[in-house]
Design a protein around this motif. Structure first.
Motif, short mmCIF file in Angstrom:
data_model
loop_
_atom_site.label_atom_id
_atom_site.label_comp_id
_atom_site.label_asym_id
_atom_site.label_seq_id
_atom_site.Cartn_x
_atom_site.Cartn_y
_atom_site.Cartn_z
N LYS A 96 4.84 -3.97 14.10
CA LYS A 96 5.73 -2.93 14.61
C LYS A 96 4.97 -1.79 15.30
CE LYS A 96 8.33 -0.86 11.44
NZ LYS A 96 9.35 -0.60 10.41
N GLU A 151 -1.52 -0.05 -3.98
CA GLU A 151 -1.56 0.48 -2.61
C GLU A 151 -2.96 1.00 -2.29
OE1 GLU A 151 1.53 3.38 -2.03
OE2 GLU A 151 3.05 2.05 -2.86
N TRP A 204 -10.84 4.91 -2.85
CA TRP A 204 -11.56 6.17 -2.67
C TRP A 204 -10.64 7.19 -2.04
CZ3 TRP A 204 -11.95 2.02 0.49
CH2 TRP A 204 -11.70 2.22 1.85
N ARG A 263 -5.96 2.76 8.48
CA ARG A 263 -4.95 3.77 8.10
C ARG A 263 -5.55 4.87 7.22
NH1 ARG A 263 -0.22 2.70 9.31
NH2 ARG A 263 -0.53 0.46 9.31
N THR A 264 -6.59 4.56 6.48
CA THR A 264 -7.15 5.56 5.56
C THR A 264 -7.61 6.80 6.32
OG1 THR A 264 -9.43 4.76 5.67
CG2 THR A 264 -8.02 3.74 4.03
N GLY A 271 3.14 -8.01 10.18
CA GLY A 271 2.47 -6.74 9.87
C GLY A 271 1.11 -6.67 10.54
N GLU A 291 8.96 -6.20 16.15
CA GLU A 291 9.39 -6.09 14.75
C GLU A 291 10.09 -7.37 14.30
OE1 GLU A 291 11.83 -2.67 14.29
OE2 GLU A 291 12.19 -3.05 12.16
N VAL A 292 9.79 -7.80 13.10
CA VAL A 292 10.51 -8.95 12.54
C VAL A 292 11.77 -8.43 11.86
CG1 VAL A 292 10.42 -10.78 10.79
CG2 VAL A 292 8.43 -10.33 12.23
N VAL A 308 2.71 -10.42 14.25
CA VAL A 308 3.81 -9.60 14.77
C VAL A 308 3.75 -8.26 14.06
CG1 VAL A 308 6.29 -9.47 15.19
CG2 VAL A 308 5.19 -11.71 14.94
N SER A 317 2.97 -9.01 5.26
CA SER A 317 2.16 -7.82 4.94
C SER A 317 2.70 -6.59 5.68
CB SER A 317 0.70 -8.07 5.30
OG SER A 317 -0.10 -7.01 4.82
N ASP A 373 0.09 -3.94 0.29
CA ASP A 373 0.90 -3.07 -0.56
C ASP A 373 2.10 -3.77 -1.20
OD1 ASP A 373 -0.77 -1.05 0.23
OD2 ASP A 373 0.76 0.18 1.21
N LEU A 432 3.71 10.96 6.56
CA LEU A 432 2.51 10.40 7.19
C LEU A 432 2.31 8.95 6.78
CD1 LEU A 432 -0.07 10.83 8.89
CD2 LEU A 432 -1.24 11.39 6.78
C1 LIG Z 1 -2.42 8.31 5.30
C2 LIG Z 1 -2.93 7.25 4.39
C3 LIG Z 1 -4.21 7.36 3.85
C4 LIG Z 1 -4.70 6.38 3.00
N1 LIG Z 1 -5.96 6.52 2.50
C5 LIG Z 1 -6.45 5.57 1.68
C6 LIG Z 1 -7.78 5.68 1.16
O1 LIG Z 1 -8.49 6.63 1.41
N2 LIG Z 1 -8.24 4.68 0.37
C7 LIG Z 1 -7.48 3.59 0.08
O2 LIG Z 1 -7.94 2.71 -0.65
N3 LIG Z 1 -6.21 3.46 0.55
C8 LIG Z 1 -5.69 4.42 1.34
N4 LIG Z 1 -4.41 4.30 1.84
C9 LIG Z 1 -3.62 3.11 1.49
C10 LIG Z 1 -3.91 1.96 2.44
O3 LIG Z 1 -3.99 2.40 3.76
C11 LIG Z 1 -2.83 0.90 2.29
O4 LIG Z 1 -2.84 0.45 0.96
C12 LIG Z 1 -3.04 -0.25 3.25
O5 LIG Z 1 -2.92 0.19 4.58
C13 LIG Z 1 -2.03 -1.36 2.98
O6 LIG Z 1 -2.19 -2.38 3.91
P1 LIG Z 1 -0.93 -3.27 4.34
O7 LIG Z 1 -1.42 -4.25 5.33
O8 LIG Z 1 -0.22 -3.72 3.14
O9 LIG Z 1 0.06 -2.24 5.04
P2 LIG Z 1 -0.08 -1.34 6.31
O10 LIG Z 1 -1.48 -0.95 6.56
O11 LIG Z 1 0.92 -0.25 6.15
O12 LIG Z 1 0.38 -2.28 7.49
C14 LIG Z 1 1.67 -2.82 7.55
C15 LIG Z 1 2.06 -2.99 8.99
O13 LIG Z 1 3.22 -3.78 9.08
C16 LIG Z 1 4.12 -3.21 10.03
N5 LIG Z 1 5.47 -3.68 9.72
C17 LIG Z 1 6.29 -3.26 8.73
N6 LIG Z 1 7.45 -3.94 8.77
C18 LIG Z 1 7.36 -4.79 9.81
C19 LIG Z 1 8.25 -5.74 10.37
N7 LIG Z 1 9.46 -5.95 9.86
N8 LIG Z 1 7.84 -6.43 11.45
C20 LIG Z 1 6.61 -6.23 11.99
N9 LIG Z 1 5.74 -5.34 11.49
C21 LIG Z 1 6.11 -4.63 10.42
C22 LIG Z 1 3.92 -1.73 9.82
O14 LIG Z 1 4.40 -1.01 10.93
C23 LIG Z 1 2.40 -1.67 9.66
O15 LIG Z 1 1.77 -1.61 10.90
C24 LIG Z 1 -3.89 5.27 2.68
C25 LIG Z 1 -2.59 5.17 3.21
C26 LIG Z 1 -2.11 6.15 4.05
C27 LIG Z 1 -0.71 6.04 4.62
#
Ligand SMILES: Cc1cc2nc3c(=O)[nH]c(=O)nc-3n(C[C@H](O)[C@H](O)[C@H](O)COP(=O)(O)OP(=O)(O)OC[C@H]3O[C@@H](n4cnc5c(N)ncnc54)[C@H](O)[C@@H]3O)c2cc1C
Ligand code: FES
Length: 565
Positions: free
Chosen positions: A162, A424, A467, A170-171, A136, A204-205, A160, A231, A409, A252
């Motif tokens: 995607k 999340e 936020w 991302r926020t 991730g 991608e994994v 790794v 992640s 998440d 989105l």
């Molecule tokens: C539009 C939007 C707005 C947001 N705004 C806020 C905000 O204002 N405040 C706040 O606190 N939170 C906000 N969030 C939530 C916050 O962005 C997420 O909680 C946070 O990004 C989670 O981080 P993560 O690393 O778990 O996942 P992500 O940031 O989603 O990253 C995961 C990554 O892993 C990749 N992936 C998935 N499966 C695989 C695989 N099999 N192999 C390789 N890669 C893979 C995905 O493509 C992605 O790039 C928002 C979310 C979104 C979508």
């Protein structure tokens, strides 16, 4: 702002702070440093938060020197400038100071103020026999990677991911539609190169063999690991309805989604937009799209009050009125039944037929009905819960696979009252990633010395902090958990967010479990510190007039004014 006299690379200011107090000291045209006194010593640091530049003198200072930003909860150690909590991106710079008579003299040059202080690099790729693989390239994975080097991990770090670009914030995708990968990148490529972090971007994994400790990528390549960080974030929920695959029906999650949505909107002079769902993303994007009358936005809601499950009825109702006053129309207590093709172009959506029989014109539709753990690719796996999350222990480690850690998440982690939660939030992604990087560094160093001894980790105890930006104003929220009572300080009668200020206290059995605020900083940052220490007053005390900003935080010491002592 304090008066100061600048003389060469030094600035002096009256020696008038008590323990627990701080003041911004002007050191140039538009430059300040922050002077802080804790435990009878002065410390001087850069004055702005390294996340988005909030004035730190308006933050929350504990008597042992933790300084929490008033905007989004970043926390720094004022003695070292080091980051304690997300979402800070750089450390604070620190400057030396001395007392001369009734003055404090700070040594600071304009040059030193220019660049932020980067995260330290304490590890390298020298031990090629150990590899940390991170699945991730979102905030959780990215934070784990950089923290591995910050805390001295000396093996390979392989990320790794995607998404076909460097890890992004991302926020920002729901705060604006004018985004590029460069604009919202968390770090530049040089940052990763300098730290010898190998990024496999756009890859991608497909599966993990936990017994053999191998991940397999979509192209068939494999990668062994000594430590694994999972992640993958979330996948937006889609609607399985007729017409759901028509052009201009969007979700989105990624930058690509954001750019596609922007492209669809700009094809119309004033598009009719239908948003399905009244969660954070729907409400934020509604305000972005309707701003200045750019789009005619209708939000369709299965319930009657937006954000009610998190913020409660009264705050949700206020937010609804606020959006309505800005031109957004709500259709409540119904959902979509069918996306109907446009008469002009049958490949595109033209309207939405609702369960209540109503048809709403739609040039563009945004389906914003929440998201679930992006772990389909791991199925079947005994690690996965029914909802697709992965349960971890208080060190963010899978109990049955001690070399596997889960961030962001997808992680279901224990909170202080022994509940397991999946949250999340951006800060949870960043804080869990950072903590995992530290834990793996500790584990690898311990194993190098004596592999029979269990590494000494510290438990993950960060209070979730969130936020949301609506019409340019930030709603802040810290804490988590079910609540049975909400108490609101503030007047919600205005229809405008800019005229409204509130703090809402969410309590379960009289214990405050979360606080939300609008235009009332730093109440949420104060709550997050009090909750961390288990010192928040009860709801009954707050109702009786206790101001949480006056509750002491940290070990007691001599004070002449800061209520936090
Ligand atoms: C539009 C939007 C707005 C947001 N705004 C806020 C905000 O204002 N405040 C706040 O606190 N939170 C906000 N969030 C939530 C916050 O962005 C997420 O909680 C946070 O990004 C989670 O981080 P993560 O690393 O778990 O996942 P992500 O940031 O989603 O990253 C995961 C990554 O892993 C990749 N992936 C998935 N499966 C695989 C695989 N099999 N192999 C390789 N890669 C893979 C995905 O493509 C992605 O790039 C928002 C979310 C979104 C979508
Ligand atoms: S500006 Fe300080 S945490 Fe965001």
């Amino acid at each position: 702002m304090s008066t100061a006299t600048m003389s060469g690379p030094e600035v002096s200011t009256p020696n008038d702070l008590c323990n627990g107090q701080m003041k911004a000291v002007k050191v140039g045209e538009n430059q300040n440093v922050l002077l802080i006194k804790v435990q009878d010593k002065y410390y001087a640091t850069t004055a702005k938060c390294t996340h988005l530049g909030a004035p730190l003198e308006k933050g929350v200072l504990t008597s042992d020197g933790r300084l929490t930003c008033p905007w989004h909860g970043a926390c720094f150690d004022v003695k070292t400038g080091d980051i304690e909590d997300a979402p800070a991106m750089h450390c604070l710079k620190t400057f030396t100071s001395r007392i001369e008579g009734d003055q404090v003299v700070i040594s600071v040059s304009q040059e030193a103020l220019k660049e932020p202080r980067p995260l330290p690099i304490r590890g390298s790729r020298k031990r090629k026999e150990i590899t940390a693989v991170i699945i991730g390239n979102g905030v959780g994975g990215q934070s784990a990677a950089e923290s591995l080097r910050e805390y001295g991990f000396n093996g390979r770090v392989v990320v790794v991911g995607k998404e076909p670009y460097l890890p992004i914030d991302r926020t920002k995708l729901s705060k604006s539609l004018d985004n590029t990968a460069e604009k919202i990148a968390l770090r530049k490529q040089e940052f990763y190169t300098e730290r010898e972090i190998e990024l496999k971007i756009g890859e991608e994994v497909k599966s993990v063999d936990f017994d053999k400790k191998v991940v397999t990528l979509a192209d068939g390549n494999t990668q062994d690991y000594s430590y694994l960080v999972i992640s993958p974030g979330s996948t937006p929920r889609k609607l399985d309805l007729p017409g759901a695959n028509l052009k201009n029906v969007h979700v989105l999650r990624s930058l690509t989604d954001n750019n596609d949505l922007q492209k669809a909107l700009t094809a119309f002079p004033k598009p009719n937009v239908v948003i399905i769902g009244t969660g954070w993303i729907g409400m934020e994007l509604g305000s972005v799209m309707a701003k200045d009358g750019k789009a005619k936005v209708t939000i369709v809601d299965k319930g009657d009050i937006p954000l009610k499950p998190v913020l409660g009825y009264d705050i949700g109702k206020f937010i609804k009125r606020w959006h309505e006053a800005n031109g957004i129309k709500f259709i409540s207590n119904t959902g979509p039944k069918k996306f109907v093709a446009s008469e002009d172009d049958p490949a595109k959506v033209g309207s939405v037929l609702l369960d209540n029989g109503q048809t709403v014109s739609a040039d563009v539709v945004l389906v914003a009905i929440g998201a679930g753990p992006a772990t389909e690719w791991l199925k079947p796996s005994p690690l996965l819960n029914d909802d697709g999350s992965i349960t971890v222990n208080k060190y963010l480690q899978v109990e049955s696979r001690k070399e596997v850690f889960v961030a962001g998440d997808v992680a279901k982690f224990p909170v202080s009252d022994s509940r397991n939660v999946r949250v999340e939030h951006y800060n949870v992604g960043r804080n869990t990633g950072r903590e995992i990087g530290r834990n793996i560094s500790i584990a690898a160093a311990a194993a190098e010395k004596d592999s029979t001894k269990a590494p000494k980790f510290t438990p993950f105890t960060k209070v979730p902090y969130f936020w949301s930006v609506q019409w340019g104003k930030s709603i802040r929220y810290a804490g988590s958990g079910p609540y049975d009572e909400v108490y609101i300080e503030g007047d919600l009668t205005s229809k405008k967010g800019e005229d409204t200020s509130f703090a809402a206290y969410y309590a379960q059995n009289g214990k405050v479990v979360a606080v939300a605020s609008l235009n009332k900083d730093p109440v949420v940052s104060q709550f997050s510190e009090l909750a961390r220490l288990g010192r928040c007053p009860s709801l009954a005390e707050i109702k009786a007039g206790k101001d949480i900003l006056t509750v002491p935080i940290g070990p007691a010491s001599e004070s002449c004014g800061n209520p936090n002592l």
